[in-house]
Structure formats: structure tokens, C-alpha cells
Design a protein around this motif. Structure first.
Motif, short mmCIF file in Angstrom:
data_model
loop_
_atom_site.label_atom_id
_atom_site.label_comp_id
_atom_site.label_asym_id
_atom_site.label_seq_id
_atom_site.Cartn_x
_atom_site.Cartn_y
_atom_site.Cartn_z
N SER A 193 42.54 64.84 -3.65
CA SER A 193 42.55 63.45 -4.10
C SER A 193 41.15 62.87 -4.28
O SER A 193 40.89 62.17 -5.25
N ARG A 194 40.28 63.15 -3.34
CA ARG A 194 38.98 62.48 -3.34
C ARG A 194 38.10 62.92 -4.51
O ARG A 194 37.46 62.10 -5.16
N ALA A 195 38.06 64.23 -4.78
CA ALA A 195 37.20 64.72 -5.86
C ALA A 195 37.61 64.11 -7.20
O ALA A 195 36.77 63.59 -7.95
N GLY A 196 38.89 64.17 -7.51
CA GLY A 196 39.36 63.62 -8.78
C GLY A 196 39.17 62.11 -8.87
O GLY A 196 38.76 61.59 -9.92
N ALA A 250 40.80 56.89 -1.19
CA ALA A 250 39.53 57.22 -1.83
C ALA A 250 39.06 56.09 -2.74
O ALA A 250 37.89 55.70 -2.71
N PHE A 251 39.97 55.54 -3.54
CA PHE A 251 39.59 54.45 -4.43
C PHE A 251 39.16 53.21 -3.64
O PHE A 251 38.26 52.47 -4.06
N GLU A 252 39.79 52.97 -2.49
CA GLU A 252 39.36 51.86 -1.65
C GLU A 252 37.91 52.05 -1.21
O GLU A 252 37.10 51.11 -1.27
N GLU A 253 37.58 53.26 -0.79
CA GLU A 253 36.22 53.54 -0.33
C GLU A 253 35.21 53.40 -1.46
O GLU A 253 34.14 52.82 -1.28
N PHE A 254 35.54 53.92 -2.65
CA PHE A 254 34.61 53.82 -3.77
C PHE A 254 34.42 52.37 -4.20
O PHE A 254 33.32 51.94 -4.56
N SER A 255 35.51 51.61 -4.14
CA SER A 255 35.44 50.19 -4.50
C SER A 255 34.57 49.42 -3.50
O SER A 255 33.75 48.58 -3.89
N ASP A 256 34.73 49.71 -2.21
CA ASP A 256 33.92 49.04 -1.19
C ASP A 256 32.43 49.35 -1.39
O ASP A 256 31.57 48.46 -1.29
N GLU A 257 32.13 50.62 -1.68
CA GLU A 257 30.74 51.00 -1.90
C GLU A 257 30.14 50.27 -3.10
O GLU A 257 28.97 49.88 -3.09
N GLU A 258 30.96 50.07 -4.11
CA GLU A 258 30.47 49.48 -5.35
C GLU A 258 30.37 47.96 -5.28
O GLU A 258 29.43 47.35 -5.80
#
Length: 373
Positions: free
Chosen positions: A140-143, A183-191
Motif C-alpha cells: 500500500s505505501r509504495a503505490g 499512508a495517504f494520511e501520513e503523506f498529507s500530514d507531511e505536506e
């Protein structure tokens, strides 16, 4: 064959980006067994290991050419061998691999014809029907990371999205979906989190009672910036998202294919993907533009008229190869313990050992005897 005396570990040659070989630590765990271990030449090289790294862990390891590796009593390889490789395997030998019985009818027939004892890693389930040999996070995370990056490129730092909120729509409600959402939650938080500018991301996970309704789907898709297939279909001949619905996605939208189910027009009805008309990527090419040559390889009966940028890979965990194989090495060890101590033909479905029960249920024979139940 009652007991295993030799094991072959082939490399995977499906594409240049495939680096996944089991790490030396796995073979240290096999020292207690009187078995010879044959690794294909250059095994582990792409991960930075030398032959000595392996031999130091197990003195019974021998490096040998590819053709010889497939001639052993037991063959262990993560991704399923190609047809020419299956033809190298001796009758009554045993194969442990990701065989995906549900979506590989042609391969199943070949395995039966060759009388190969098969155990599929993706069918190794516990007593609650949960997968044991699985890397949900890696899948999930890579994609999700690549799809998120591609959306940024597609939308000029998100300035072209309709709203300040980015909408991710995930088809499916299982473990892959849950890990994708995280994963999308983490990427969104980082951004966005530190910027406090009102931008962010919302994940919508849609079950079957939504996907079976065309009008509901249309409304959801119109608002989706990333559309994710994380479904597990009981019938791989059934489409979930018709190609005409892709026309309602924003032009800049990204389709993320996490299941990477293959097309197969050699069976009837044709086996298709859940999202109609998208190609399947590889470790060498997982970002697919709308004019990519991969579209020319789709079965003629598949409608691919409406297109968006697709992020797809038939081996998502392979993107982070070493982490993936560290996990799989740990997960497969108890299964190897069972098959080496009991032999492939002496497994008991009612054993007190959970791994023996799981291994028994992962066989091709078990699948074929129970697939219609």
C-alpha cells in the motif's frame, strides 16, 4: 517425495527492477536440517550481498546456474515462475511461491499437468482467514506515495484541484485499503500539517453497496483526485468501474492500481481488472501515461477509450526490496520448518501447528477442491 533433501532458490528475472532475493538470515534458520541449499548464481547481489555472506550463515549453500536450481526437491521463490521456468521443475517436486490461484487459471492447469506439489504464499491463512505471508504496508505505501507524488506533478502543486481538499477514493474495505488510507494520511500530514493553509486530504473507502450503484459511483468519481483499486473480487471476470466512468474523473486525476490483477483472454469469460481499461505496470515502469504503448497490449474486448494517468505495479512490495525480504524471510521460516520436518505429502489439516494447517490449506489441490464451496 516423502522428505525434502534439496532446496532451490531461484532469482526472479521478470524485469530489471526486481531485486528481491531472500536475505542471508533466512538460511541461518535452516542449519538444523540435513538439506542441501542451492542458490542461483548472483543471488542477493542486487541487494548488496556476496556469496560469502550467505555461506557464512549456512555451510550447505551451493551457488549454481538457473536451470539447476529448478531441478531440486523444493523450489522457493517469491514471485511465481514463468512458463519456461515451470517446465524446468521435475514431476512430484514441490513449489512454494505467490501463485494467486484465483486469477491464474492457465498457470493452475500447467501446475496440475506437471504434477507439481504447490503451496501458494498468498493463500497461507490463519484460522480466521487472515493472510500470514503478506506485506500489506509494502504493497500500500509504495503505490500511495508514488500516486501522491504524481498528483502533485499533475496539478502544479495542487493549484488546479477543484477544492482545497484532496479527495482519495479507495475501492475496498480490507487490509490493503486500510494501509493505503493510513499512508495517504501520513503523506498529507507531511505536506500540509505545518503549513496550516486550509489544504488537506480526505480518504473515502467505498464498499460493495456503493460500487454496485452507477449513479452513486458517478457522483463520487467526479470529486475524486486519486482513485484507488484495493479491491478483492470473488469473480475476476467482473468489472467494478466501467471505462465510461473514468470520463467523469478530473483530467488531472490519478488512478492507483494496488491489486494489479492481470487480464487473461485465454479463458472465457475474459479475466479483467476491476477498473476497466487500465494497463498493469511493472517495477521497471509503474507510472503509465495516457498514450503509453502498454495500452496496445490490452485484450481487444477491453474498452480503454477513457484514460487518466495510471500508477500500477505487479510487485508493489518490490519497490522497497530489502525491507520486503526481511519481512518475508521472517514470515516464511515457520512454513519451511513444517515442510522440511514433515515432508510435503504428510501435512495434516487438523494439526495442532497453525503453520501446518495453513500450509495444507494453501495447496493447489485444496483450492481446487474447495473453490466452489
Amino acid at each position: 517425495m516423502e522428505f525434502i533433501k534439496s532446496i532451490g532458490f531461484p532469482k526472479m528475472h521478470k524485469e530489471e527492477g526486481e531485486k528481491r532475493d531472500f536475505l542471508p538470515e533466512l538460511f541461518e534458520n535452516l542449519n538444523e536440517y540435513d538439506v542441501q541449499i542451492f542458490l542461483e548464481e548472483d543471488y542477493g547481489k542486487d541487494l548488496g550481498y556476496t556469496p560469502q555472506d550467505y555461506i557464512q550463515k549456512n555451510k550447505n549453500i551451493i551457488f549454481t546456474p538457473r536451470n539447476e536450481v529448478y531441478k531440486k526437491d523444493l523450489i522457493v521463490v517469491l514471485r511465481a515462475p514463468e512458463i519456461d521456468e515451470l517446465n524446468l521443475i521435475n514431476e512430484d517436486s514441490t513449489l512454494i511461491s505467490m501463485l494467486h490461484y484465483e486469477t491464474r487459471e492457465t498457470r493452475n492447469n500447467i501446475l496440475r499437468q506437471k504434477k507439481i506439489n504447490c503451496y501458494s504464499m498468498d493463500s497461507m491463512l490463519d484460522d480466521e482467514n487472515q493472510r500470514i505471508m503478506v506485506n500489506y504496508r509494502g504493497t500500500s505505501r509504495a503505490g500511495s506515495r508514488i500516486a501522491f507524488e504524481q498528483l502533485k506533478k499533475q496539478t502544479n502543486n495542487f493549484q488546479n484541484t477543484k477544492d482545497k481538499i484532496i479527495n482519495v477514493t479507495i475501492i475496498g474495505m480490507g487490509a490493503v485499503s486500510a494501509n493505503c488510507a493510513k499512508a495517504f494520511e501520513e503523506f498529507s500530514d507531511e505536506e500540509f500539517l505545518s503549513k496550516n493553509n486550509g489544504r488537506g486530504l480526505i480518504v473515502h473507502m467505498i464498499p460493495r453497496n456503493i460500487t454496485q450503484n452507477y449513479e452513486n459511483l458517478k457522483i463520487i468519481i467526479e470529486k475524486s483526485d486519486i482513485l484507488v483499486d484495493a479491491s478483492k473480487r470473488p469473480d475476476p471476470t467482473k468489472i467494478i468501474i466501467r471505462n465510461e466512468l473514468i470520463n467523469y474523473l478530473p483530467d488531472y486525476a490519478v488512478i492507483l492500481d494496488l491489486t494489479a490483477d492481470p487480464y487473461n483472454d485465454s479463458v472465457s469469460p475474459t479475466q479483467v481488472k476491476a477498473i476497466e481499461g487500465i494497463p498493469t505496470g511493472t517495477l521497471d515502469k509503474f507510472v503509465i501515461e495516457i498514450d503509453d504503448d502498454l495500452y496496445n497490449n490490452l485484450p481487444k474486448t477491453v474498452n480503454s477509450k477513457n484514460r487518466r494517468l495510471v500508477v500500477s505495479c505487479n510487485a508493489w512490495p518490490g519497490v522497497d526490496a530489502k525491507d520486503c525480504m526481511k519481512l518475508y524471510g521472517r514470515l516464511i521460516t515457520p512454513f519451511l520448518d513444517v515442510i522440511l520436518s514433515k515432508g510435503p505429502l504428510n501435512l495434516n489439516e487438523k494439526s495442532k501447528n497453525i503453520y501446518e494447517r495453513s500450509l495444507y490449506r494453501s495447496s493447489l489441490d485444496y483450492y481446487l477442491n474447495n473453490k466452489n464451496n
